[in-house]
Design a protein around this motif. Structure first.
Motif, short mmCIF file in Angstrom:
data_model
loop_
_atom_site.label_atom_id
_atom_site.label_comp_id
_atom_site.label_asym_id
_atom_site.label_seq_id
_atom_site.Cartn_x
_atom_site.Cartn_y
_atom_site.Cartn_z
N GLY A 66 12.11 29.68 52.25
CA GLY A 66 12.69 29.43 50.93
C GLY A 66 13.78 28.39 50.98
N ARG A 67 14.64 28.49 51.98
CA ARG A 67 15.71 27.51 52.13
C ARG A 67 15.14 26.13 52.45
N PHE A 68 14.14 26.11 53.32
CA PHE A 68 13.52 24.83 53.68
C PHE A 68 12.88 24.19 52.45
N ARG A 69 12.17 24.99 51.70
CA ARG A 69 11.48 24.47 50.51
C ARG A 69 12.49 23.97 49.48
N ALA A 70 13.59 24.68 49.32
CA ALA A 70 14.60 24.26 48.36
C ALA A 70 15.23 22.92 48.74
N ALA A 71 15.33 22.68 50.04
CA ALA A 71 15.92 21.43 50.52
C ALA A 71 14.95 20.25 50.39
N ARG A 72 13.63 20.57 50.19
CA ARG A 72 12.62 19.51 50.08
C ARG A 72 11.76 19.77 48.84
N PRO A 73 12.36 19.74 47.67
CA PRO A 73 11.63 20.14 46.45
C PRO A 73 10.45 19.25 46.11
N ASP A 74 10.42 18.03 46.63
CA ASP A 74 9.33 17.13 46.31
C ASP A 74 8.18 17.19 47.31
N THR A 75 8.31 18.05 48.31
CA THR A 75 7.25 18.18 49.31
C THR A 75 6.20 19.15 48.81
N ALA A 76 4.94 18.72 48.80
CA ALA A 76 3.86 19.56 48.32
C ALA A 76 3.47 20.57 49.40
N LEU A 77 3.79 21.82 49.18
CA LEU A 77 3.50 22.88 50.13
C LEU A 77 2.82 24.04 49.42
N THR A 78 1.92 24.69 50.11
CA THR A 78 1.39 25.98 49.68
C THR A 78 1.94 27.03 50.65
N VAL A 79 2.64 28.01 50.10
CA VAL A 79 3.22 29.06 50.92
C VAL A 79 2.51 30.37 50.61
N ALA A 80 1.85 30.90 51.61
CA ALA A 80 1.19 32.19 51.49
C ALA A 80 2.06 33.25 52.13
N THR A 81 2.25 34.35 51.43
CA THR A 81 2.96 35.46 52.04
C THR A 81 2.06 36.69 52.01
N LYS A 82 2.54 37.77 52.58
CA LYS A 82 1.76 39.01 52.66
C LYS A 82 2.66 40.18 52.30
N MET A 83 2.03 41.26 51.84
CA MET A 83 2.80 42.43 51.43
C MET A 83 2.08 43.72 51.83
N GLY A 84 2.88 44.77 52.01
CA GLY A 84 2.31 46.09 52.23
C GLY A 84 2.66 46.77 53.52
N ARG A 85 3.27 46.04 54.48
CA ARG A 85 3.53 46.64 55.78
C ARG A 85 4.96 47.14 55.95
N ARG A 86 5.73 47.11 54.90
CA ARG A 86 7.10 47.60 54.99
C ARG A 86 7.20 49.09 54.63
N VAL A 87 6.08 49.72 54.35
CA VAL A 87 6.07 51.14 53.98
C VAL A 87 5.03 51.84 54.85
#
Length: 327
Positions: A66-87
């Motif tokens: 998130g910090r990296f992306r905020a510092a490079r707002p014009d960079t075209a990135l797709t960020v995939a995350t995952k959910m469900g393993r914290r429980v």
């Protein structure tokens, strides 16, 4: 870098992405400076697809991205995350209310209103057959919490069940020179359905880097120390479920194929890229040099017919009896 398309996601990605598990936890200590240097080196080298999860360092990996992306707002990135393993891993946990809470946390960590791609993170097998789960994911898309969803799976059967669902944009599955079973049915089914394939653990937790031997040790907080027999999570995530000694023997059989113009890791990554149906491969990196070297695999020529045949032979002789029936 060559670009490949996620048809149901409506996006393209460079064929070599970055897996960001190392930037969170479970691979020994990676400093914040090193983590940011990895991200910077990968993106400068052409990476446009980053894969993380809410459980990697309990959000640390997401926050760094998130910090990296905020510092490079014009960079075209797709960020995939995952959910469900914290429980605790019970099917009852996979509810719309929990999905909203989990994705809201990831949105805050990544600093975005809408997550590009959210994947169920290797949930209990019965979850893949639960219509209510996928109705809830569709609701998240309608609410614009997420742009699309996919699944991360342990087994080929789970992948095939997910591919049959019309809303699934991607399947993340272990695929490498020591794990061939997805080639039989999963990759063809995904290609036919327009589902992207994210190939994870492409270096078999570093085995296919060629840097390890019988004397290699790993830090106590590295899953290659504490999960060799599945003590913490599915053993298939550690060395692809291959016995370490057997894996070393396989790598030594493959080493003569590598030659002088590429590394063992680049050879192994190129093998993944040469498999029809793969959209993106997501090797991890602990430092900037590793990230750049991984990306360079995209510039390597495809493996020859004889090289592919030898990889298949090594798999059939040494690896298949251990892993093929399990996942």
């Amino acid at each position: 870098m060559e670009q490949r398309t996620f048809p149901r996601l409506g996006r393209q990605a460079g064929v070599v992405g970055l897996g960001a598990w190392q930037l969170g936890a479970d691979w020994g200590t990676v400093s914040e400076d090193d983590a940011m240097a990895v991200l910077d080196a990968a993106v400068e080298a052409g990476v446009t697809f980053l894969d993380t999860a809410d459980v990697y360092g309990d959000g640390r990996s997401e926050q760094l991205i998130g910090r990296f992306r905020a510092a490079r707002p014009d960079t075209a990135l797709t960020v995939a995350t995952k959910m469900g393993r914290r429980v605790p891993q019970t099917p009852e946990a996979y509810t719309l209310d929990n999905f909203r809470a989990w994705t809201d946390r990831s949105r805050a960590n990544l600093g975005v209103d809408t997550l590009d791609l959210v994947q169920l993170h290797c949930p209990p097998t019965v979850v893949f057959a639960d219509d209510a789960v996928f109705d809830a994911l569709d609701t998240l898309v309608e609410e614009k919490r997420i742009a699309a969803y996919g699944v991360s799976v342990e087994t080929c059967d789970e992948a095939l069940t997910a591919i049959a669902r019309p809303g699934v944009a991607s399947v993340q599955i272990i695929l490498n020179a020591l794990r061939h079973k997805p080639l039989e049915r999963v990759l063809p089914a995904a290609a036919n359905a327009g589902v992207g394939i994210i190939a994870r653990v492409p270096l078999a937790s570093g085995l296919l880097s060629g840097r390890y031997d019988e004397h290699t040790t790993f830090a106590a907080d590295d899953h290659r120390s504490y999960n060799r027999h599945g003590e913490a999570f599915d053993v298939g995530e550690t060395f692809s479920g291959v016995d370490f000694t057997t894996g070393l023997a396989a790598v030594r059989r493959l080493a003569p194929l590598v030659g002088d113009d590429r590394t063992m890791a680049q050879f192994a990554l190129r093998w993944v890229l040469d498999q029809p149906g793969v959209t993106v491969v997501i090797p991890g990196a602990r430092d900037a040099a590793q990230a750049r070297a991984n990306v360079a695999a995209a510039d390597q020529p495809p493996l020859s017919t004889s090289e592919l045949a030898e990889v298949a032979s090594v798999y059939d002789e040494l690896i298949r009896p251990q892993v093929h029936h399990r996942w």
